[in-house]
Design a protein around this motif. Structure first.
Motif, PDB file in Angstrom:
ATOM      1  N   SER A 211       0.844  -1.203   0.000  1.00 43.99           N
ATOM      2  CA  SER A 211       0.000   0.000   0.000  1.00 43.99           C
ATOM      3  C   SER A 211       0.875   1.248   0.000  1.00 43.99           C
ATOM      4  N   VAL A 212       0.321   2.330  -0.505  1.00 46.41           N
ATOM      5  CA  VAL A 212       1.048   3.596  -0.534  1.00 46.41           C
ATOM      6  C   VAL A 212       1.393   4.028   0.892  1.00 46.41           C
ATOM      7  N   LYS A 213       0.465   3.816   1.801  1.00 50.39           N
ATOM      8  CA  LYS A 213       0.697   4.199   3.201  1.00 50.39           C
ATOM      9  C   LYS A 213       1.897   3.440   3.774  1.00 50.39           C
ATOM     10  N   ASP A 214       1.963   2.133   3.514  1.00 48.61           N
ATOM     11  CA  ASP A 214       3.089   1.339   4.008  1.00 48.61           C
ATOM     12  C   ASP A 214       4.407   1.780   3.377  1.00 48.61           C
ATOM     13  N   LEU A 215       4.385   2.016   2.080  1.00 48.72           N
ATOM     14  CA  LEU A 215       5.594   2.458   1.390  1.00 48.72           C
ATOM     15  C   LEU A 215       6.060   3.816   1.903  1.00 48.72           C
ATOM     16  N   SER A 216       5.100   4.692   2.145  1.00 51.91           N
ATOM     17  CA  SER A 216       5.416   6.015   2.657  1.00 51.91           C
ATOM     18  C   SER A 216       6.091   5.924   4.025  1.00 51.91           C
ATOM     19  N   SER A 217       5.545   5.104   4.884  1.00 52.99           N
ATOM     20  CA  SER A 217       6.102   4.937   6.224  1.00 52.99           C
ATOM     21  C   SER A 217       7.479   4.295   6.175  1.00 52.99           C
ATOM     22  N   GLU A 218       7.625   3.275   5.355  1.00 53.75           N
ATOM     23  CA  GLU A 218       8.875   2.517   5.322  1.00 53.75           C
ATOM     24  C   GLU A 218      10.025   3.295   4.693  1.00 53.75           C
ATOM     25  N   TYR A 219       9.742   4.048   3.629  1.00 57.32           N
ATOM     26  CA  TYR A 219      10.812   4.722   2.892  1.00 57.32           C
ATOM     27  C   TYR A 219      10.883   6.226   3.140  1.00 57.32           C
ATOM     28  N   GLY A 220       9.975   6.765   3.914  1.00 57.01           N
ATOM     29  CA  GLY A 220      10.031   8.190   4.244  1.00 57.01           C
ATOM     30  C   GLY A 220       9.699   9.111   3.090  1.00 57.01           C
ATOM     31  N   VAL A 221       8.855   8.644   2.196  1.00 56.12           N
ATOM     32  CA  VAL A 221       8.428   9.444   1.045  1.00 56.12           C
ATOM     33  C   VAL A 221       6.947   9.756   1.234  1.00 56.12           C
ATOM     34  N   SER A 222       6.547  10.976   0.922  1.00 55.20           N
ATOM     35  CA  SER A 222       5.145  11.350   1.139  1.00 55.20           C
ATOM     36  C   SER A 222       4.214  10.570   0.228  1.00 55.20           C
ATOM     37  N   ASP A 223       2.975  10.391   0.686  1.00 60.21           N
ATOM     38  CA  ASP A 223       1.950   9.703  -0.108  1.00 60.21           C
ATOM     39  C   ASP A 223       1.765  10.379  -1.462  1.00 60.21           C
ATOM     40  N   VAL A 224       1.714  11.698  -1.440  1.00 62.76           N
ATOM     41  CA  VAL A 224       1.479  12.460  -2.671  1.00 62.76           C
ATOM     42  C   VAL A 224       2.589  12.189  -3.682  1.00 62.76           C
ATOM     43  N   THR A 225       3.823  12.144  -3.203  1.00 56.56           N
ATOM     44  CA  THR A 225       4.959  11.887  -4.086  1.00 56.56           C
ATOM     45  C   THR A 225       4.860  10.490  -4.693  1.00 56.56           C
ATOM     46  N   ILE A 226       4.513   9.512  -3.876  1.00 58.44           N
ATOM     47  CA  ILE A 226       4.387   8.142  -4.383  1.00 58.44           C
ATOM     48  C   ILE A 226       3.270   8.051  -5.418  1.00 58.44           C
ATOM     49  N   TYR A 227       2.136   8.695  -5.148  1.00 56.91           N
ATOM     50  CA  TYR A 227       1.046   8.683  -6.129  1.00 56.91           C
ATOM     51  C   TYR A 227       1.481   9.325  -7.448  1.00 56.91           C
ATOM     52  N   LYS A 228       2.274  10.394  -7.367  1.00 56.07           N
ATOM     53  CA  LYS A 228       2.778  11.050  -8.572  1.00 56.07           C
ATOM     54  C   LYS A 228       3.702  10.110  -9.338  1.00 56.07           C
ATOM     55  N   TRP A 229       4.589   9.408  -8.629  1.00 52.17           N
ATOM     56  CA  TRP A 229       5.475   8.442  -9.284  1.00 52.17           C
ATOM     57  C   TRP A 229       4.673   7.333  -9.947  1.00 52.17           C
ATOM     58  N   ILE A 230       3.643   6.864  -9.276  1.00 53.11           N
ATOM     59  CA  ILE A 230       2.806   5.800  -9.841  1.00 53.11           C
ATOM     60  C   ILE A 230       2.173   6.292 -11.140  1.00 53.11           C
ATOM     61  N   LYS A 231       1.662   7.505 -11.113  1.00 49.32           N
ATOM     62  CA  LYS A 231       1.035   8.077 -12.304  1.00 49.32           C
ATOM     63  C   LYS A 231       2.054   8.232 -13.428  1.00 49.32           C
ATOM     64  N   ASP A 232       3.238   8.718 -13.105  1.00 50.82           N
ATOM     65  CA  ASP A 232       4.257   8.987 -14.116  1.00 50.82           C
ATOM     66  C   ASP A 232       4.909   7.718 -14.667  1.00 50.82           C
ATOM     67  N   LEU A 233       5.042   6.695 -13.852  1.00 49.99           N
ATOM     68  CA  LEU A 233       5.827   5.529 -14.244  1.00 49.99           C
ATOM     69  C   LEU A 233       5.007   4.297 -14.604  1.00 49.99           C
ATOM     70  N   THR A 234       3.698   4.362 -14.442  1.00 51.00           N
ATOM     71  CA  THR A 234       2.865   3.216 -14.796  1.00 51.00           C
ATOM     72  C   THR A 234       2.578   3.265 -16.287  1.00 51.00           C
ATOM     73  N   PRO A 235       3.014   2.236 -17.013  1.00 47.61           N
ATOM     74  CA  PRO A 235       2.802   2.253 -18.464  1.00 47.61           C
ATOM     75  C   PRO A 235       1.340   2.064 -18.829  1.00 47.61           C
ATOM     76  N   ILE A 236       0.966   2.653 -19.958  1.00 48.32           N
ATOM     77  CA  ILE A 236      -0.365   2.469 -20.507  1.00 48.32           C
ATOM     78  C   ILE A 236      -0.211   1.853 -21.890  1.00 48.32           C
ATOM     79  N   GLU A 237      -1.192   1.092 -22.310  1.00 46.25           N
ATOM     80  CA  GLU A 237      -1.118   0.401 -23.600  1.00 46.25           C
ATOM     81  C   GLU A 237      -1.194   1.420 -24.725  1.00 46.25           C
TER      82      GLU A 237
END
Length: 92
Positions: free
Chosen positions: A27-53
């Motif tokens: 989960s984003v919450k778990d990743l945020s807690s474990e790696y010290g990165v904000s939820d918003v930043t992780i969501y932005k990375w997911i949006k930017d790096l998730t490939p689309i067909e």
């Protein structure tokens, strides 16, 4: 204790690793807690790096789409300039 890394830059491999962990079920919450990165930043990375067909089965990401749109706009502007130049030279 403040675990936020204000102004810290992360390399591409780290970003991809976080996105891969998200896609594998973390989960984003778990990743945020474990790696010290904000939820918003992780969501932005997911949006930017998730490939689309894309076409022909190729995968593209939103950054590629943005680059394609910018290139398309530049080409349209060049076409308009060339049309105006042709009109000017056709009159002579």
């Amino acid at each position: 204790m403040n675990t936020r890394n204000n102004g810290k830059r992360y390399n591409d491999d780290f970003r991809k690793m976080i996105v891969d962990l998200y896609h594998s079920g973390s989960s984003v919450k778990d990743l945020s807690s474990e790696y010290g990165v904000s939820d918003v930043t992780i969501y932005k990375w997911i949006k930017d790096l998730t490939p689309i067909e894309g076409t022909e089965g190729k995968e593209i990401n939103p950054k590629d789409v943005d680059a394609i749109q910018k290139e398309n706009l530049r080409l349209k502007q060049e076409l308009e300039i060339l049309k105006k130049a042709m009109a000017i030279f056709a009159r002579k």
